[in-house]
Design a protein around this motif. Structure first.
Motif, PDB file in Angstrom:
ATOM      1  N   VAL A  20       0.839  -1.207   0.000  1.00 35.94           N
ATOM      2  CA  VAL A  20       0.000   0.000   0.000  1.00 35.94           C
ATOM      3  C   VAL A  20       0.871   1.253   0.000  1.00 35.94           C
ATOM      4  O   VAL A  20       0.624   2.203  -0.756  1.00 35.94           O
ATOM      5  CB  VAL A  20      -0.952   0.003   1.214  1.00 35.94           C
ATOM      6  CG1 VAL A  20      -1.628   1.362   1.381  1.00 35.94           C
ATOM      7  CG2 VAL A  20      -1.999  -1.093   1.070  1.00 35.94           C
ATOM      8  N   GLN A  21       1.891   1.271   0.849  1.00 36.04           N
ATOM      9  CA  GLN A  21       2.794   2.417   0.910  1.00 36.04           C
ATOM     10  C   GLN A  21       3.524   2.610  -0.412  1.00 36.04           C
ATOM     11  O   GLN A  21       3.693   3.739  -0.892  1.00 36.04           O
ATOM     12  CB  GLN A  21       3.806   2.226   2.050  1.00 36.04           C
ATOM     13  CG  GLN A  21       4.811   3.351   2.198  1.00 36.04           C
ATOM     14  CD  GLN A  21       4.225   4.626   2.764  1.00 36.04           C
ATOM     15  OE1 GLN A  21       3.007   4.742   2.895  1.00 36.04           O
ATOM     16  NE2 GLN A  21       5.061   5.581   3.092  1.00 36.04           N
ATOM     17  N   ALA A  22       3.955   1.519  -1.019  1.00 36.63           N
ATOM     18  CA  ALA A  22       4.663   1.604  -2.299  1.00 36.63           C
ATOM     19  C   ALA A  22       3.755   2.161  -3.387  1.00 36.63           C
ATOM     20  O   ALA A  22       4.178   2.994  -4.197  1.00 36.63           O
ATOM     21  CB  ALA A  22       5.191   0.233  -2.698  1.00 36.63           C
ATOM     22  N   GLN A  23       2.511   1.701  -3.429  1.00 32.03           N
ATOM     23  CA  GLN A  23       1.583   2.172  -4.463  1.00 32.03           C
ATOM     24  C   GLN A  23       1.272   3.649  -4.289  1.00 32.03           C
ATOM     25  O   GLN A  23       1.117   4.384  -5.270  1.00 32.03           O
ATOM     26  CB  GLN A  23       0.296   1.356  -4.429  1.00 32.03           C
ATOM     27  CG  GLN A  23      -0.589   1.563  -5.655  1.00 32.03           C
ATOM     28  CD  GLN A  23       0.051   1.073  -6.946  1.00 32.03           C
ATOM     29  OE1 GLN A  23       0.247  -0.118  -7.143  1.00 32.03           O
ATOM     30  NE2 GLN A  23       0.371   2.000  -7.850  1.00 32.03           N
ATOM     31  N   LYS A  24       1.196   4.118  -3.044  1.00 34.26           N
ATOM     32  CA  LYS A  24       0.964   5.546  -2.794  1.00 34.26           C
ATOM     33  C   LYS A  24       2.102   6.398  -3.344  1.00 34.26           C
ATOM     34  O   LYS A  24       1.873   7.512  -3.829  1.00 34.26           O
ATOM     35  CB  LYS A  24       0.813   5.797  -1.291  1.00 34.26           C
ATOM     36  CG  LYS A  24      -0.497   5.352  -0.689  1.00 34.26           C
ATOM     37  CD  LYS A  24      -0.541   5.691   0.799  1.00 34.26           C
ATOM     38  CE  LYS A  24      -1.853   5.259   1.428  1.00 34.26           C
ATOM     39  NZ  LYS A  24      -1.893   5.558   2.883  1.00 34.26           N
TER      40      LYS A  24
END
Length: 241
Positions: A20-24
């Motif tokens: 999730v953090q990477a996609q953000k």
């Protein structure tokens, strides 16, 4: 563009959070695929678990059967990045080096705040090996185990913020690096309490990987990261590579 982000431990909830953090952090059009090793420790907090994770990460990447443009190893201070670079032509980015190199653009000295004290020497060694230690003011331990970042989030935040503030006040750090992939999404709270830039290694690694892909750059195969020599590999895993 497709980037594989590989958790170094086998805790699926942590893989999800990292993804999730990477996609953000990713630009529009970048697809993030978060992978969990099929074997290894539930958390990585020492040399044995780190070496085990290195094989688990390589196994997870080599078993992925779709095209991809870059790989991110989402473990702070862990072994294995060099092995991936021998196996792959696409860029391989480690979050330890991504965070530290990013921090050096933002201040004279940076500090890393990690989990348990036993992880500190591993991180110090990785920074030294990467040539990033000269501007590291300190590597501090919050005293929180990796899995406690999920089970005791409020206590974890306080412990991390306390050590970050001490790094700024006592060690003269001007930038803080969050020293664990599981610390994703904590940067705002640490920044508010310390008043300095805070770098999350996952987000930094994504932007670096994207830049390398857009520049058309690949891992050099001339010498250090040349492909492994063909030979018989006995036993499990990676048999037949």
């Amino acid at each position: 563009m497709r980037i594989l982000v590989v958790n170094v431990n086998t805790t699926e909830t942590m893989t999800h959070g990292i993804g999730v953090q990477a996609q953000k952090a990713a630009a529009p059009g970048t697809e993030i695929v978060a992978l969990t090793p099929r074997f290894g420790a539930e958390s990585v907090e020492g040399n044995f678990e780190s070496y085990l994770a290195a094989v688990g990460v390589m196994d997870a990447v080599m078993r992925y059967d779709q095209p991809f443009d870059a790989v991110i190893q989402a473990g702070y201070g862990e072994h294995g990045r060099e092995g991936l670079q021998e196996l792959l032509e696409v860029p391989v980015v480690d979050i330890t080096e991504a965070a530290a190199s990013t921090a050096m653009f933002l201040g004279h000295k940076y500090s890393v705040v990690t989990t348990l004290d036993r992880a500190v020497p591993l991180i110090e060694d990785r920074l030294k090996l990467a040539g990033l230690d000269a501007r590291c003011a300190s590597v501090r331990a919050s005293g929180m185990a990796v899995l406690e970042l999920e089970t005791q989030p409020e206590r974890a935040v306080e412990a991390i913020v306390e050590q970050a503030a001490a790094a700024v006040t006592n060690d003269h750090a001007e930038v803080i690096c969050l020293g664990c992939g599981g610390m994703a999404e904590l940067e705002q709270k640490v920044r508010e309490r310390t008043g300095v830039p805070v770098v999350d290694g996952v987000a930094a690694a994504v932007t670096i990987a994207e830049s390398l892909v857009r520049l058309g750059l690949k891992t050099s195969k001339v010498r250090t990261y040349a492909p492994p020599r063909p030979k018989r590999i006995t036993g499990f895993p990676l048999t037949g590579l």
